[in-house]
Design a protein around this motif. Structure first.
Motif, mmCIF file in Angstrom:
data_model
loop_
_atom_site.group_PDB
_atom_site.id
_atom_site.type_symbol
_atom_site.label_atom_id
_atom_site.label_comp_id
_atom_site.label_asym_id
_atom_site.label_seq_id
_atom_site.Cartn_x
_atom_site.Cartn_y
_atom_site.Cartn_z
ATOM 1 N N GLY A 146 0.809 -1.218 0.000
ATOM 2 C CA GLY A 146 0.000 0.000 0.000
ATOM 3 C C GLY A 146 0.839 1.263 0.000
ATOM 4 N N THR A 147 1.908 1.267 0.798
ATOM 5 C CA THR A 147 2.795 2.434 0.820
ATOM 6 C C THR A 147 3.470 2.618 -0.529
ATOM 7 O OG1 THR A 147 3.166 2.248 3.201
ATOM 8 C CG2 THR A 147 4.814 3.473 1.938
ATOM 9 N N ALA A 148 3.909 1.526 -1.155
ATOM 10 C CA ALA A 148 4.534 1.626 -2.477
ATOM 11 C C ALA A 148 3.555 2.181 -3.510
ATOM 12 C CB ALA A 148 5.041 0.256 -2.914
ATOM 13 N N THR A 149 2.314 1.726 -3.439
ATOM 14 C CA THR A 149 1.295 2.226 -4.375
ATOM 15 C C THR A 149 1.047 3.710 -4.172
ATOM 16 O OG1 THR A 149 0.249 0.036 -4.371
ATOM 17 C CG2 THR A 149 -1.063 1.877 -5.204
ATOM 18 N N ALA A 205 6.919 23.231 -2.877
ATOM 19 C CA ALA A 205 6.247 23.226 -1.575
ATOM 20 C C ALA A 205 5.680 21.857 -1.205
ATOM 21 C CB ALA A 205 5.122 24.254 -1.563
ATOM 22 N N PHE A 206 5.519 20.964 -2.175
ATOM 23 C CA PHE A 206 4.862 19.685 -1.917
ATOM 24 C C PHE A 206 5.659 18.847 -0.915
ATOM 25 C CE2 PHE A 206 4.252 15.147 -2.760
ATOM 26 C CZ PHE A 206 2.875 15.053 -2.619
ATOM 27 N N ARG A 207 4.942 18.129 -0.020
ATOM 28 C CA ARG A 207 5.569 17.231 0.935
ATOM 29 C C ARG A 207 4.775 15.922 1.033
ATOM 30 N NH1 ARG A 207 8.801 20.538 0.176
ATOM 31 N NH2 ARG A 207 9.993 21.790 1.682
ATOM 32 N N PHE A 208 5.513 14.822 1.258
ATOM 33 C CA PHE A 208 4.930 13.514 1.549
ATOM 34 C C PHE A 208 5.446 13.120 2.923
ATOM 35 C CE2 PHE A 208 4.730 8.966 1.833
ATOM 36 C CZ PHE A 208 3.680 8.548 1.028
ATOM 37 N N LEU A 209 4.552 13.103 3.923
ATOM 38 C CA LEU A 209 4.953 12.805 5.299
ATOM 39 C C LEU A 209 4.445 11.416 5.687
ATOM 40 C CD1 LEU A 209 4.896 15.238 8.309
ATOM 41 C CD2 LEU A 209 4.327 12.835 8.590
ATOM 42 N N HIS A 210 5.390 10.562 6.044
ATOM 43 C CA HIS A 210 5.112 9.165 6.374
ATOM 44 C C HIS A 210 5.204 8.974 7.887
ATOM 45 C CE1 HIS A 210 5.325 4.819 6.333
ATOM 46 N NE2 HIS A 210 6.576 4.798 6.733
ATOM 47 N N VAL A 211 4.114 8.486 8.498
ATOM 48 C CA VAL A 211 4.046 8.298 9.946
ATOM 49 C C VAL A 211 4.397 6.853 10.272
ATOM 50 C CG1 VAL A 211 2.577 8.436 11.988
ATOM 51 C CG2 VAL A 211 2.305 10.101 10.133
ATOM 52 N N SER A 212 5.475 6.657 11.043
ATOM 53 C CA SER A 212 5.938 5.310 11.346
ATOM 54 C C SER A 212 6.119 5.137 12.854
ATOM 55 C CB SER A 212 7.233 5.003 10.587
ATOM 56 O OG SER A 212 7.557 3.632 10.673
ATOM 57 N N LEU A 265 11.076 2.220 1.753
ATOM 58 C CA LEU A 265 10.513 2.675 0.486
ATOM 59 C C LEU A 265 10.452 4.201 0.429
ATOM 60 C CD1 LEU A 265 7.613 0.093 0.066
ATOM 61 C CD2 LEU A 265 9.688 0.234 -1.315
ATOM 62 N N VAL A 266 9.997 4.814 1.506
ATOM 63 C CA VAL A 266 9.915 6.281 1.538
ATOM 64 C C VAL A 266 11.301 6.894 1.362
ATOM 65 C CG1 VAL A 266 9.324 8.275 2.974
ATOM 66 C CG2 VAL A 266 7.791 6.293 2.901
ATOM 67 N N ARG A 267 12.278 6.340 2.056
ATOM 68 C CA ARG A 267 13.654 6.819 1.912
ATOM 69 C C ARG A 267 14.127 6.685 0.456
ATOM 70 N NH1 ARG A 267 18.614 7.434 4.662
ATOM 71 N NH2 ARG A 267 20.381 6.673 3.428
ATOM 72 N N ALA A 268 13.845 5.530 -0.151
ATOM 73 C CA ALA A 268 14.295 5.285 -1.522
ATOM 74 C C ALA A 268 13.648 6.236 -2.516
ATOM 75 C CB ALA A 268 14.013 3.835 -1.907
ATOM 76 N N TRP A 269 12.375 6.550 -2.309
ATOM 77 C CA TRP A 269 11.691 7.461 -3.239
ATOM 78 C C TRP A 269 12.285 8.878 -3.149
ATOM 79 C CZ3 TRP A 269 10.148 2.890 -4.054
ATOM 80 C CH2 TRP A 269 9.244 2.591 -5.058
ATOM 81 N N HIS A 270 12.783 9.234 -1.982
ATOM 82 C CA HIS A 270 13.465 10.526 -1.877
ATOM 83 C C HIS A 270 14.827 10.483 -2.563
ATOM 84 C CE1 HIS A 270 15.004 14.304 -0.350
ATOM 85 N NE2 HIS A 270 16.077 13.648 0.086
ATOM 86 N N MET A 311 11.855 12.962 -4.509
ATOM 87 C CA MET A 311 10.558 13.366 -3.965
ATOM 88 C C MET A 311 10.742 13.888 -2.536
ATOM 89 S SD MET A 311 6.986 11.290 -4.313
ATOM 90 C CE MET A 311 6.794 10.494 -2.740
ATOM 91 N N PRO A 312 10.124 15.003 -2.202
ATOM 92 C CA PRO A 312 10.327 15.619 -0.877
ATOM 93 C C PRO A 312 9.547 14.897 0.225
ATOM 94 C CG PRO A 312 8.835 16.962 -2.175
ATOM 95 C CD PRO A 312 9.294 15.860 -3.074
ATOM 96 N N THR A 313 10.161 13.867 0.787
ATOM 97 C CA THR A 313 9.520 13.060 1.820
ATOM 98 C C THR A 313 10.006 13.450 3.206
ATOM 99 O OG1 THR A 313 11.226 11.344 1.752
ATOM 100 C CG2 THR A 313 9.370 11.102 0.227
#
Length: 353
Positions: free
Chosen positions: A102-105, A124-131, A168-173, A178-180
């Protein structure tokens, strides 16, 4: 506009409610409404035009693409997750599907949307992942608290699935730019928590006159973070965090499980006394959980040093507020225990999508 996934769950719903109490900026709230998603928590927002609820699955790429194109969010806050360790031991596939796939999608949908932005909107866009702090494994009694550089060592299927989503979030940045942002929090507690978790479980079982099951010797240690403090930390990271960075969020409140249960019993003795004796008499030690991590502790110094955040709620104060909330909201708990909450959305939805 911000887009929140898992906004009918415990932390996500608290965040949405808190956000709309403090901001005029609208929220698109996406939730699959699995067993832990409670639409009734959001019922009081039904007439608020700033809250747009969408019943959807983060594994549904077409639905995510359509939402982003329709609402054009400036940020995505990803709360959606399977989160109960016991359930992950029994049904690990559900955790891999939601937390990893789901996170990858969601990341791929977000990347396609972000790459189509231009100029200031793209910047300005941000993707914030709560872990979670559980990705770091277990600590000994005298080990230093988890920091952002602690090696990952997840010990449960839940923790492993969250570790996978963090990677995955780290890799996408690092791969796509991508601004994660990632936050790893300690154990949350507060209003609207599903009553399978320790604190609400003990409250509702105590009030029903049932045994209060404590795993093993009860000396497993957790750092407890009041959910309102967690929401404040997430707002701070969203506003001021550096893309690509991870921030640990802790409550500075290490407690053994049995001490937490004893504190709950003392608060209930005052708020709703038993006819005879103390709720402590209901404590029952049970066989320990498989692979039960001994201690978690979170070092949130980076978040304080770089962004000026620190928790405001003491454990004594936060637990008292939490116990009182559950005492005052037994109807909410009963709806969960009976399963009635699962029917609420479909009988009277906020928004069908």
């Amino acid at each position: 506009m911000i887009l929140v996934t898992g906004g009918a769950g415990f932390i996500g719903a608290n965040f949405v409610i808190d956000w709309l109490a403090r901001h005029d900026e609208p929220v698109v709230n996406v939730d699959k409404l699995t067993y832990a998603g409670n639409y009734e928590t959001l019922r009081h927002l039904s007439d608020d035009p700033r809250h747009i609820f969408v019943h959807a699955d983060i594994n549904d790429r077409a639905a995510l693409d359509a939402l982003m194109q329709t609402h054009r969010p400036r940020a995505i806050l990803h709360f959606a997750a399977e989160s109960h360790v016991d359930r992950s031991i029994d049904r690990p596939g559900d955790f891999i599907s939601t937390n990893v796939v789901g996170t990858a999608t969601l990341l791929e949908a977000a990347r396609a949307y972000w790459e189509d932005l231009a100029g200031a909107q793209r910047e300005a866009f941000r993707f914030l992942h709560v872990s979670t702090d559980e990705v770091y494994g277990s600590l000994g009694p005298h080990d230093a608290a988890f920091s952002e550089t602690t090696p990952y060592a997840p010990n449960s299927p839940y923790a492993a699935s969250k570790a996978g989503s963090d990677h995955l979030v780290r890799a996408w940045h690092h791969t796509y730019g991508m601004p994660t942002l990632t936050t790893n929090c300690s154990n949350n507690y507060g209003p609207y928590q599903f009553p399978e978790k320790l604190i609400p479980l003990m409250i509702q079982r105590a009030l029903r006159g049932e045994p209060l099951p404590v795993y093993g010797d009860g000396l497993n240690v957790r750092d407890w973070l009041y959910v309102g403090d967690h929401c404040d930390a997430i707002r701070t990271v969203l506003a001021h965090g550096t893309p690509g960075q991870t921030y640990n969020v802790g409550g500075c409140n290490e407690q053994t499980n049995v001490d937490v249960v004893n504190r709950i019993c003392a608060l209930l003795d005052a708020a709703r006394p038993r006819a005879v004796g103390s709720y402590r008499e209901q404590i029952a030690y049970v066989t320990d959980r498989k692979g039960h991590d001994r201690r978690y502790a979170v070092d949130a110094a980076k978040l304080e040093r770089e962004l000026g955040w620190r928790p405001q709620q003491t454990f004594a104060g936060g637990l008292a507020r939490t116990v009182q909330w559950y005492v005052d909201n037994e109807a909410w708990v009963e709806a969960v225990l009976s399963g009635e909450y699962r029917r609420a959305y479909f009988s009277n939805p906020l928004v069908q999508a």
